[in-house]
Design a protein around this motif. Structure first.
Motif, mmCIF file in Angstrom:
data_model
loop_
_atom_site.group_PDB
_atom_site.id
_atom_site.type_symbol
_atom_site.label_atom_id
_atom_site.label_comp_id
_atom_site.label_asym_id
_atom_site.label_seq_id
_atom_site.Cartn_x
_atom_site.Cartn_y
_atom_site.Cartn_z
ATOM 1 N N ASP A 166 0.818 -1.294 -0.014
ATOM 2 C CA ASP A 166 -0.041 -0.039 -0.153
ATOM 3 C C ASP A 166 0.962 1.209 0.117
ATOM 4 O O ASP A 166 1.992 1.271 0.514
ATOM 5 N N SER A 168 0.558 3.860 1.569
ATOM 6 C CA SER A 168 0.850 4.445 2.815
ATOM 7 C C SER A 168 1.809 3.926 3.726
ATOM 8 O O SER A 168 2.050 4.657 4.804
ATOM 9 N N SER A 208 1.825 2.789 8.753
ATOM 10 C CA SER A 208 0.928 3.125 7.714
ATOM 11 C C SER A 208 0.723 4.611 8.173
ATOM 12 O O SER A 208 0.332 5.087 9.122
ATOM 13 N N GLU A 209 0.803 5.531 6.958
ATOM 14 C CA GLU A 209 0.964 6.945 7.465
ATOM 15 C C GLU A 209 -0.161 7.714 6.183
ATOM 16 O O GLU A 209 0.392 7.472 5.075
ATOM 17 N N ARG A 210 -0.971 8.180 6.754
ATOM 18 C CA ARG A 210 -2.151 9.165 5.926
ATOM 19 C C ARG A 210 -2.066 10.461 6.835
ATOM 20 O O ARG A 210 -2.657 10.468 7.538
ATOM 21 N N ARG A 214 -1.070 7.857 11.977
ATOM 22 C CA ARG A 214 0.033 6.935 11.789
ATOM 23 C C ARG A 214 -0.222 5.604 12.601
ATOM 24 O O ARG A 214 -0.768 5.576 13.715
ATOM 25 N N VAL A 247 -2.572 -0.872 7.650
ATOM 26 C CA VAL A 247 -3.492 0.094 6.793
ATOM 27 C C VAL A 247 -4.964 -0.322 7.456
ATOM 28 O O VAL A 247 -5.619 0.701 7.375
ATOM 29 N N GLN A 250 -6.130 2.415 9.830
ATOM 30 C CA GLN A 250 -6.531 3.670 9.222
ATOM 31 C C GLN A 250 -7.848 4.091 9.605
ATOM 32 O O GLN A 250 -8.338 5.030 9.672
#
Length: 495
Positions: A166, A168, A208-210, A214, A247, A250
């Motif tokens: 992904d 992210s 995962s970073e959006r 995080r 993910v 999130q």
């Protein structure tokens, strides 16, 4: 070589007639022979002890870690020594030395012979001479027999797979560790037993970073095998699972708070069984009267759907051992059968107290630590339902897949566990993923509330380590899908 030695030395039974291969192996490993063993045991019993035991250990560990696409560390360590236990009545003396010099071992034997104080858990006395050192050059290769570049390649494969899962995924950490432990147990009753115990573990963390959100997730596995583990579970499999969980978080929502039905998924959820129930079935707690299962053998302690097993003989499982650290063969022990408490996990001291047979459960972290009863692979047997039937029976509740661990009060069974993957159940359907959720309850009470057990028993991949009184040992856990009709959930939304 390791698998052959596992078979060979686990079958040794009498010190008077060990195999020629075994004699050569241990003579090379520890610089000892039958005559030296007999002399040390004689020294240990010189103050009138009833029983003495020598526990020789040689442990080689290797570990490599990758953090954010860079090799962070590469370690190799070797530890060797002997622990000597002397038992006289209820008194226990324990001493150890990291030096296998004859005089150092004789000092340890003499020290153990006179330090018994009547307590069940002795203080281990270090008798290693100051400045003593050992040369460990020329030892056998590590369990995996793989060079460092091959291990690094496995970590890099995991990194690529997680990042590709992904967009992210902003960071990936991975590590691989292997161990080869060689033990020899020599007892004053004439038994001598050896074992070669391999162990490996692979771990992956994905971030995962959006924007400002995080989320991290960790997965891993392993067992008592070598690099061939990756023929079954590839680095890509482990990495994608870590990425998937990160993910997923999130979009996680808050868990309902209050008492709701809880479905425990097959496999990893067995850690709740291990902690909340298993420790209370270790005989030292029951001998001291500090377990809520004390004096309850033959009584109902759970739903009649519940049968709990501790089994050290599962092939290649993380908690499996051929012999325990007292030299006794391990076995499959039934602890709870159809809700009825059938027995405890014993070392020889507790077995003598309860007039029972040792269960092959005497374990220690290393030669520096005394024996105590410990779990190996603890799990619940499957039941008559299907997993879909279990979930469909819940109008509103939560479905727990994996855990980060928890805490338990042995004396009353109260526990708190944190989930790493859990979902809301609504009208019999698994729906929204939940943020980290705490399960709060009581072990015996939770067992009594088991209302459905599915037919999908699974053993967790080898990643768990159990702590008790400052000692850590590798263990396995397992569970089928189970419905606990009511358990307190520490969420933030009213149920």
């Amino acid at each position: 070589m390791a698998s052959r030695l596992l078979r060979t030395f686990a079958t040794m039974t009498r010190m008077s007639d060990p195999s020629h291969e075994a004699q050569q192996f241990f003579a090379q490993r520890y610089g000892i022979d039958s005559a030296r063993i007999a002399s040390l045991l004689s020294d240990a019993l010189a103050q009138g002890g009833d029983f003495a035991e020598l526990f020789f250990e040689h442990r080689t560990n290797g570990a490599i870690s990758l953090e954010d696409q860079q090799i962070k560390s590469a370690l190799r360590s070797v530890e060797q020594g002997v622990g000597i236990r002397v038992v006289k009545g209820d008194s226990i003396g324990y001493a150890y030395t990291e030096s296998l010099d004859p005089e150092a071992m004789r000092l340890a034997a003499g020290t153990a012979a006179r330090i018994g104080d009547g307590g069940e858990r002795p203080t281990a006395i270090d008798t290693t001479p100051v400045g003593a050192s050992e040369s460990f050059y020329g030892e056998d290769a590590l369990l995996s027999d793989e060079p460092a570049p091959a291990k690094v390649a496995l970590l890099e494969r995991a990194d690529r797979a997680a990042r590709a899962f992904d967009p992210s995924i902003a960071r990936v950490d991975a590590s691989i560790a292997d161990e080869r432990k060689v033990v020899l147990v020599a007892r004053s009753d004439g038994q001598i037993v050896g074992d070669v115990q391999p162990l490996m573990r692979f771990n992956v963390m994905a971030l995962s970073e959006r924007g400002e959100n995080r989320q991290t997730a960790r997965t891993g596995g392993g067992g008592r095998l070598g690099v061939e583990y990756f023929d079954r579970v590839t680095p890509e499999d482990t990495a994608r699972e870590a990425a998937r969980q990160a993910v997923l978080l999130q979009d996680a929502v808050d868990a309902p708070a209050g008492e709701v039905p809880v479905v425990l998924a097959a496999g990893d959820s067995g850690i709740l069984l291990h902690e909340a129930i298993g420790h209370g079935l270790e005989a030292d707690f029951n001998r001291k009267g500090t377990s809520n299962y004390t004096d309850r053998i033959g009584h109902a302690v759970a739903s009649d759907l519940v049968t709990v097993i501790d089994d050290a003989t599962i092939e290649e499982s993380r908690g499996s051992i051929n012999v325990d650290d007292e030299g006794n063969p391990t076995k499959r022990n039934t602890l709870i059968e159809g809700g009825i408490l059938r027995g405890y996990l014993h070392d020889e001291i507790s077995a003598r107290h309860f007039n029972a047979e040792p269960t092959g459960s005497g374990r220690r972290q290393s030669f520096k630590h005394p024996i105590m009863p410990r779990m190996t692979n603890t799990y619940m047997l499957p039941g008559p339902s299907t997993p879909d039937e279990v979930v469909a029976s819940v109008e509103r509740g939560i479905y727990c897949v994996s855990f980060s661990g928890g805490q338990v009060n042995i004396s009353n069974g109260d526990f708190v566990f944190s989930t790493t993957e859990a979902y809301l159940i609504e009208k019999g359907q698994i729906t929204a993923p939940l943020r980290t959720t705490n399960l709060i309850g009581n072990g015996p009470e939770a067992l009594s509330r088991v209302s459905m057990v599915a037919n999908d028993y699974a053993l967790s991949d080898g990643r768990w380590t159990c702590g008790k009184e400052g000692q850590s040992v590798p263990v396995g856990v397992g569970l089928p899908t189970v419905l606990v009709s009511a358990m307190t959930v520490g969420g933030t939304q009213l149920g």
